[in-house]
Design an enzyme around this catalytic site. Structure first.
Site, PDB file in Angstrom:
ATOM      1  N   SER A 114      42.687  45.898  25.495  1.00  0.00           N
ATOM      2  CA  SER A 114      42.624  44.764  25.210  1.00  0.00           C
ATOM      3  C   SER A 114      41.496  44.194  24.387  1.00  0.00           C
ATOM      4  CB  SER A 114      42.564  43.603  26.629  1.00  0.00           C
ATOM      5  OG  SER A 114      43.962  43.897  27.483  1.00  0.00           O
ATOM      6  N   LYS A 149      48.213  41.060  38.756  1.00  0.00           N
ATOM      7  CA  LYS A 149      49.182  39.763  38.635  1.00  0.00           C
ATOM      8  C   LYS A 149      49.694  39.143  39.425  1.00  0.00           C
ATOM      9  CE  LYS A 149      49.852  42.109  34.079  1.00  0.00           C
ATOM     10  NZ  LYS A 149      50.747  42.772  33.212  1.00  0.00           N
ATOM     11  N   GLY A 201      62.680  48.182  37.278  1.00  0.00           N
ATOM     12  CA  GLY A 201      61.595  47.881  38.028  1.00  0.00           C
ATOM     13  C   GLY A 201      61.826  46.553  37.963  1.00  0.00           C
ATOM     14  N   GLY A 237      55.566  43.011  38.378  1.00  0.00           N
ATOM     15  CA  GLY A 237      54.863  41.466  37.544  1.00  0.00           C
ATOM     16  C   GLY A 237      55.354  41.294  36.256  1.00  0.00           C
TER      17      GLY A 237
HETATM   18  P1  ATR Z   1      53.131  45.573  37.057  1.00  0.00           P
HETATM   19  O1  ATR Z   1      53.089  44.097  37.638  1.00  0.00           O
HETATM   20  O2  ATR Z   1      52.333  46.123  35.369  1.00  0.00           O
HETATM   21  O3  ATR Z   1      54.990  45.277  36.387  1.00  0.00           O
HETATM   22  P2  ATR Z   1      53.539  45.938  39.800  1.00  0.00           P
HETATM   23  O4  ATR Z   1      54.288  45.320  40.106  1.00  0.00           O
HETATM   24  O5  ATR Z   1      52.637  46.910  40.503  1.00  0.00           O
HETATM   25  O6  ATR Z   1      52.552  46.252  38.511  1.00  0.00           O
HETATM   26  O7  ATR Z   1      54.724  46.786  39.800  1.00  0.00           O
HETATM   27  C1  ATR Z   1      55.446  47.935  38.960  1.00  0.00           C
HETATM   28  C2  ATR Z   1      56.715  48.693  38.520  1.00  0.00           C
HETATM   29  O8  ATR Z   1      56.647  50.174  38.826  1.00  0.00           O
HETATM   30  C3  ATR Z   1      56.964  48.282  39.771  1.00  0.00           C
HETATM   31  O9  ATR Z   1      58.841  48.259  39.921  1.00  0.00           O
HETATM   32  C4  ATR Z   1      57.310  49.739  40.965  1.00  0.00           C
HETATM   33  O10 ATR Z   1      58.226  50.167  41.550  1.00  0.00           O
HETATM   34  P3  ATR Z   1      59.127  49.614  43.384  1.00  0.00           P
HETATM   35  O11 ATR Z   1      58.930  47.987  43.433  1.00  0.00           O
HETATM   36  O12 ATR Z   1      58.832  50.869  43.822  1.00  0.00           O
HETATM   37  O13 ATR Z   1      56.418  49.773  43.372  1.00  0.00           O
HETATM   38  C5  ATR Z   1      57.512  51.075  39.492  1.00  0.00           C
HETATM   39  N1  ATR Z   1      57.227  52.301  39.879  1.00  0.00           N
HETATM   40  C6  ATR Z   1      56.058  52.521  39.891  1.00  0.00           C
HETATM   41  N2  ATR Z   1      55.322  53.491  40.529  1.00  0.00           N
HETATM   42  C7  ATR Z   1      56.536  54.860  40.111  1.00  0.00           C
HETATM   43  C8  ATR Z   1      57.176  55.692  40.510  1.00  0.00           C
HETATM   44  N3  ATR Z   1      56.666  56.284  41.052  1.00  0.00           N
HETATM   45  N4  ATR Z   1      58.513  55.294  40.954  1.00  0.00           N
HETATM   46  C9  ATR Z   1      59.189  54.487  41.076  1.00  0.00           C
HETATM   47  N5  ATR Z   1      58.959  53.329  40.267  1.00  0.00           N
HETATM   48  C10 ATR Z   1      57.956  53.330  40.047  1.00  0.00           C
END
Ligand code: ATR
Length: 295
Positions: A29, A78, A141, A144
């Protein structure tokens, strides 16, 4: 704490902004904002503001007292930022996540979400002939970013959104939160577990990874794409690496792909306009410059 010598070097009239996240090691950014600040000769600054969760409120107070125009928020703030803001723009309210904040003259925090706009502009820019009307989206996913992307798809007349997530309750909350708008838009949002998601992939017109899977230092996203139609557009919001495992597999399959860097640039331009009062429509060659490490 913001380094004092950094601030002392800035003249009084400099419009200050930055990005808050944790950790914040690889953020692009500052490069994006500083590229346009220079290009348009704007007296502004934009810096990375790494901040542990327990220090978030004190950092925001410091930004207010130092007359920052605003800031971006990224992982993991977020959703937290939604509660901290004094006022929310329509998109932040509906998405229930904030990635852009304006500090107004009364020191109130106004929250916006530019991820949906950044995502959809990038998709339509890269997949020029794509229409989402009456199409099926497959979304991985429900965090946020996932919420912003579902919102963008809903607003662009998609017919069905099939969503999968490791944590079922988060996806189910997303579906509940979007119930009204999906009914209004005549769209169904359906949760599929990972097996069902894979089984039905042949129905997908667009598939989006909204998770951090596939990012440098994160586990890969493992999904067999052999069932896809050759026209299915595959999008990843991950931009480091630019070509993720998912996108490589899609390319090998002959599917059109959309990388994540364009979304990052386009969501940044919303904040740029709010703080520095300059609307940028054409992103120029910034994507190429970033990819080739020229800036
Ligand atoms: P952001 O705001 O960037 O979207 P977040 O709200 O923390 O970040 O969301 C991360 C996403 O990646 C979620 O869908 C998360 O799944 P969970 O809701 O089950 O936590 C997914 N995610 C992150 N690491 C993961 C992993 N190792 N395996 C599967 N899903 C993962």
């Amino acid at each position: 704490m913001i380094k004092d010598n950094y601030l002392n070097n800035l003249k009084d009239k400099t419009i200050k902004a930055g990005v808050i996240g944790y950790p914040l090691t690889h953020t692009l950014s500052p490069k994006i904002h500083n590229f346009y600040l220079q290009k348009f000769q704007i007296n502004g600054s934009y810096q990375a503001l790494p901040c542990a969760p327990e220090n978030l409120l004190s950092l925001i107070n410091e930004l207010k007292s130092k007359n920052y125009a605003g800031f971006n928020v990224t992982i993991p703030f977020k959703e937290k930022m939604l509660e901290i803001c004094d006022q929310l723009d329509g998109s932040a309210l509906e998405i229930k996540a904030v990635n852009t904040v304006v500090i107004n003259n009364e020191k109130k925090l106004i929250g916006y979400n530019s991820d949906a706009q950044g995502f959809i502009e990038n998709v339509f820019d890269k997949a020029k002939n794509l229409s989402l009307k009456n199409k099926n989206a497959f979304v991985i996913g429900a965090g946020g970013a996932g919420r912003a992307i579902v919102y963008a798809l809903l607003k662009n007349n998609i017919k069905n959104i099939f969503i999968t997530n490791r944590n079922y309750s988060k996806a189910s909350k997303l579906i509940e939160d979007f119930a009204k708008i999906s009914a209004l838009q005549n769209c169904k949002i359906i949760f599929l577990d990972s097996n069902q998601f894979f089984d039905q992939l042949n129905l997908a017109d667009i598939l989006v990874n909204t998770t951090s899977l596939g990012m440098d230092n994160q586990p890969p996203l493992l999904l067999d794409l052999a069932k896809l139609k050759s026209t299915t557009v595959i999008c990843d919001i991950v931009y480091k690496p630019l070509i993720t495992n998912l996108l490589r597999q899609a390319q090998n399959n002959g599917n059109p792909i959309v990388t994540g860097l364009g979304m990052l640039i386009r969501q940044a331009l919303v904040g740029f306009n709010l703080w520095y009062h300059k609307k940028i429509i054409d992103t120029e060659n910034l994507e190429e410059l970033l990819i080739s490490n020229k800036i």
